[in-house]
Structure formats: structure tokens, C-alpha cells
Design an enzyme around this catalytic site. Structure first.
Site, PDB file in Angstrom:
ATOM      1  N   ARG A  80       0.884  -1.325  -0.081  1.00 40.61           N
ATOM      2  CA  ARG A  80      -0.108   0.060  -0.065  1.00 40.61           C
ATOM      3  C   ARG A  80       0.893   1.310  -0.124  1.00 40.61           C
ATOM      4  O   ARG A  80       1.580   1.370   0.847  1.00 40.61           O
ATOM      5  CB  ARG A  80      -0.909   0.099   1.168  1.00 40.61           C
ATOM      6  CG  ARG A  80      -1.626   1.342   1.344  1.00 40.61           C
ATOM      7  CD  ARG A  80      -2.721   1.550   2.326  1.00 40.61           C
ATOM      8  NE  ARG A  80      -3.897   0.537   2.041  1.00 40.61           N
ATOM      9  CZ  ARG A  80      -5.114   0.872   2.640  1.00 40.61           C
ATOM     10  NH1 ARG A  80      -5.025   1.934   3.526  1.00 40.61           N
ATOM     11  NH2 ARG A  80      -5.912   0.164   2.154  1.00 40.61           N
TER      12      ARG A  80
ATOM     13  N   HIS B  72      -7.607   0.631  -6.226  1.00 45.65           N
ATOM     14  CA  HIS B  72      -8.091  -0.245  -4.893  1.00 45.65           C
ATOM     15  C   HIS B  72      -8.848  -1.566  -5.255  1.00 45.65           C
ATOM     16  O   HIS B  72      -9.862  -1.608  -4.856  1.00 45.65           O
ATOM     17  CB  HIS B  72      -8.900   0.596  -3.845  1.00 45.65           C
ATOM     18  CG  HIS B  72      -8.737   0.236  -2.279  1.00 45.65           C
ATOM     19  ND1 HIS B  72      -8.155  -1.074  -2.069  1.00 45.65           N
ATOM     20  CD2 HIS B  72      -9.356   0.601  -1.217  1.00 45.65           C
ATOM     21  CE1 HIS B  72      -8.028  -0.973  -0.659  1.00 45.65           C
ATOM     22  NE2 HIS B  72      -8.868  -0.245  -0.408  1.00 45.65           N
TER      23      HIS B  72
ATOM     24  N   GLN C 189     -10.498  -3.760  -2.622  1.00 40.66           N
ATOM     25  CA  GLN C 189     -12.026  -3.602  -2.102  1.00 40.66           C
ATOM     26  C   GLN C 189     -13.085  -3.830  -2.884  1.00 40.66           C
ATOM     27  O   GLN C 189     -14.128  -4.065  -2.651  1.00 40.66           O
ATOM     28  CB  GLN C 189     -11.781  -1.908  -2.027  1.00 40.66           C
ATOM     29  CG  GLN C 189     -13.358  -1.346  -1.397  1.00 40.66           C
ATOM     30  CD  GLN C 189     -13.289  -1.768   0.047  1.00 40.66           C
ATOM     31  OE1 GLN C 189     -12.310  -1.464   0.910  1.00 40.66           O
ATOM     32  NE2 GLN C 189     -14.617  -2.254   0.300  1.00 40.66           N
TER      33      GLN C 189
ATOM     34  N   ASP D 170     -17.296   7.338  -1.314  1.00 44.74           N
ATOM     35  CA  ASP D 170     -15.841   7.243  -0.545  1.00 44.74           C
ATOM     36  C   ASP D 170     -15.500   8.611  -0.377  1.00 44.74           C
ATOM     37  O   ASP D 170     -16.177   9.801  -0.516  1.00 44.74           O
ATOM     38  CB  ASP D 170     -14.775   7.103  -1.594  1.00 44.74           C
ATOM     39  CG  ASP D 170     -13.498   6.455  -1.002  1.00 44.74           C
ATOM     40  OD1 ASP D 170     -13.262   6.504   0.541  1.00 44.74           O
ATOM     41  OD2 ASP D 170     -12.506   6.299  -1.845  1.00 44.74           O
TER      42      ASP D 170
ATOM     43  N   CYS E  93     -16.266   2.208   1.230  1.00 43.77           N
ATOM     44  CA  CYS E  93     -15.324   1.270   1.726  1.00 43.77           C
ATOM     45  C   CYS E  93     -14.609   1.480   2.961  1.00 43.77           C
ATOM     46  O   CYS E  93     -13.868   0.663   3.666  1.00 43.77           O
ATOM     47  CB  CYS E  93     -13.928   1.623   0.786  1.00 43.77           C
ATOM     48  SG  CYS E  93     -13.195   2.871   0.559  1.00 43.77           S
TER      49      CYS E  93
ATOM     50  N   ARG F  17     -13.759  -8.314   3.497  1.00 38.17           N
ATOM     51  CA  ARG F  17     -12.473  -7.896   2.814  1.00 38.17           C
ATOM     52  C   ARG F  17     -11.777  -8.969   3.277  1.00 38.17           C
ATOM     53  O   ARG F  17     -10.893  -9.700   2.507  1.00 38.17           O
ATOM     54  CB  ARG F  17     -12.116  -6.821   3.550  1.00 38.17           C
ATOM     55  CG  ARG F  17     -12.487  -5.400   3.118  1.00 38.17           C
ATOM     56  CD  ARG F  17     -12.100  -5.073   1.754  1.00 38.17           C
ATOM     57  NE  ARG F  17     -10.638  -5.039   1.405  1.00 38.17           N
ATOM     58  CZ  ARG F  17      -9.956  -4.110   1.806  1.00 38.17           C
ATOM     59  NH1 ARG F  17     -10.443  -2.709   2.097  1.00 38.17           N
ATOM     60  NH2 ARG F  17      -8.734  -4.232   1.483  1.00 38.17           N
TER      61      ARG F  17
END
Ligand code: CP
Length: 313
Positions: A104, A131, A134, A219, A259, A287
Site C-alpha cells: 500500500r 484499490h 476493495q 468514498d 469502503c 475484505r
């Protein structure tokens, strides 16, 4: 042997992605029924976190543990990357010691450079551009909650055209749904991604995006890396908050995803979190299961019928 990496959803075929999502659901059922499934015994995942994480880190660490393997966390102060060791050298060294690497970091180019030098699978744990992990959880969650796949459905993305929005554009193409995107003109997603697909379109307003949608997604307005711009962004995104009233314009079976972490009162109203149409905690929990399926896909193969050879069903 060709090493597979998961840097964007377009690294896998639609059939491979469908398989991972289905397997995530199956692994969730196995776990719920107390069946251990350990195809990754003896395998190690290195996790390089240049940015904070709750869900991604816990899901990969718990996931490796449940699959019989092990995960090690390398935060910004835990490796020589923070002191300037080249990405490519780190990739080659870790390839000698671990079976896969998750990264990340904001710079997507760093992840692609790492993957080019790595001889073990590399997973994008989130960059400023994408991402993809996700999205595996989101697609699994839609199928779980609604009892049907997302293929042919309509998804509304409302808010910042950043990494989640870019990944939804890729997802619309790979999972075969229609995506309507409402963003301020100043915060649009990547043009070339939109140009490469006929499944995603910009629309003029949040209301136009959510009308008849089966899934509504947003988001945060200030993602990691945008902290300094928070007030300017609050102004730019005025009118883009997702609320129960906005969701009323969506389809009658519409659900809401985020998310997380969320900034309640900014991109999403506080009351939407408690609305029955919100599935954000199921989404967060998935997840774990979807990332287990991803790890198994990259590092080990389930036996015919889906269960691992080590499942003690
Ligand atoms: N959604 C998500 O990636 O959460 P974390 O930043 O906590 O990993």
C-alpha cells in the site's frame, strides 16, 4: 513460470475474477461452519504499508493465519525502503524470502516497478490510482446481500473520482454492470479509463446517478494524501453527500456501500449508516474472505469442488 500480480482488476480475466468472488463466499461459509482450510501452510506474505490501514491489514493478516500461512508487516519505519533502498532491490530481496508481497503506497508507479522486479506475486493494497482488493469485497457483498450477481445491474458512484471510482470503472467492465458516476467537474476519474469502456458514464448530478441504481457507492472527499485540501474539498463536494433521501431515488432494492473509513456528515450522512439499506459492515467483513480467495488463487489451488485438500469439513 509466469508470475501473476494483482495490481488492478484488469490483471485478471472476468472469469478469474468471478471465480475469486465465488470462492470468497465459499470460504466465508466454511469459516462460519468452523471448517479449517489451510492450503497456504508454510507460506509467508510480506505486507508493506506506506500508509495507514485497518481493514486491509487485518484482513490479510487474519486471512494468511486462517489459510495456514503467516504474514509479516513492514510499516514505514520497519524496512530500509523508508531509508531509500531502491524498490527494485527490495522486490528482489523479498522474492528470495517470502511467497507474496502486498503493498500500500500512494504512487502506483512504485507498485508496478516493484512487481516488474518481483519473482513472487504482488498485490496492490491500495494506491492513489486503484484499490482492487476493495472491489472484490464489494462485488462479493452485493451477491451475498441480494442473492444474485452484479452482472447487468446499475451502480451509482457519487463523490470523488479517485482510486475507488477508478476501480469501479474497471469493475464495471470486468464484472459486466453499468456504472453511472457523479463527481464535480474538478474531481473526475481518469479519462483514459472511461474511454476504454462503454460500461461507465459520467452523469450531471448525484440524483441522475442514483436513479434506478441497484447499488450506491461513495468514498471520502479527502483521501490519504489530500489532508491539506480538506476544506477546499468540502466546498467542492457540496451537494454530493449520500443520504437516505438521495437513496430513495434509487431502485427499490438498492443498497449502499462505502469502503470505510468514512467521514460521517461529509460524503455520507450519519443516519445512512443506520439505514437498513447500508451494508458497510458486511462489506468490511468481506475484505477478509475475498482477500483469502485472492491469496489462495495466487498462492495455492483449491481442490475440485472448491474445498481445499486440507479442509476438515
Ligand atoms: N477500505 C480500506 O482499505 O480500509 P483500510 O484503509 O482500513 O485498509
Amino acid at each position: 513460470m509466469l508470475v501473476r500480480h494483482f495490481l488492478t482488476l484488469r490483471d485478471f480475466s472476468p472469469e478469474e475474477l468471478d471465480r475469486i468472488v465465488s470462492r470468497g463466499a465459499e470460504l466465508k461459509r466454511l469459516q462460519a461452519h468452523g471448517h479449517t482450510c489451510m492450503p497456504l501452510r508454510g507460506k509467508t506474505l510480506a505486507m508493506i504499508f506506506g500508509l495507514s490501514s485497518t481493514r486491509t491489514r487485518v484482513a490479510f493478516e487474519v486471512g494468511m493465519h486462517q489459510l495456514g500461512g503467516h504474514a509479516i508487516n513492514l510499516g514505514p519505519q520497519d524496512s530500509q525502503i523508508g531509508r531509500g533502498e531502491p524498490i527494485e532491490d527490495t522486490a528482489r530481496v523479498l522474492s528470495e524470502m517470502v511467497d507474496a508481497v502486498m503493498i500500500r503506497t500512494l504512487r502506483h508507479d512504485d507498485v508496478t516497478a516493484f512487481a516488474r522486479a518481483s519473482t513472487v506475486p504482488v498485490i496492490n493494497g491500495m494506491t492513489a490510482r486503484f484499490h482492487p482488493c476493495q472491489l472484490l469485497a464489494d462485488i462479493q457483498t452485493y451477491a451475498e446481500v441480494r442473492g444474485r450477481t452484479i452482472e447487468g445491474r446499475t451502480v451509482a458512484f457519487v463523490g470523488d473520482g479517485y482510486n475507488m471510482c477508478n476501480s469501479y470503472i474497471n469493475a464495471a467492465r470486468q464484472f459486466r454492470f453499468r456504472l453511472k458516476i457523479a463527481t464535480p467537474e474538478t474531481h473526475r476519474p481518469e479519462e483514459e479509463l472511461l474511454a476504454a469502456t462503454d460500461t461507465a458514464d459520467l452523469v450531471e448530478s448525484p440524483r441522475a446517478a442514483v436513479e434506478d441504481a441497484d447499488l450506491v457507492v461513495t468514498d471520502v472527499w479527502s483521501s490519504m494524501g489530500h489532508d491539506e485540501e480538506a476544506q477546499d474539498r468540502r466546498n467542492a463536494f457540496d451537494g454530493y453527500q449520500v443520504t437516505p433521501a438521495l437513496l430513495d431515488f434509487a431502485g427499490k432494492d438498492a443498497i449502499f456501500m462505502h469502503c470505510l473509513p468514512a467521514h460521517r456528515g461529509e460524503e455520507v450522512s450519519d443516519d445512512l449508516f443506520e439505514d437498513p439499506r447500508s451494508v458497510v459492515y458486511t462489506e468490511a467483513g468481506n475484505r477478509l474472505h475475498s482477500q483469502k480467495a485472492l491469496l489462495e488463487f495466487l498462492l495455492g489451488e483449491p481442490s475440485a469442488g472448491g474445498a481445499s485438500p486440507t479442509a476438515d469439513a
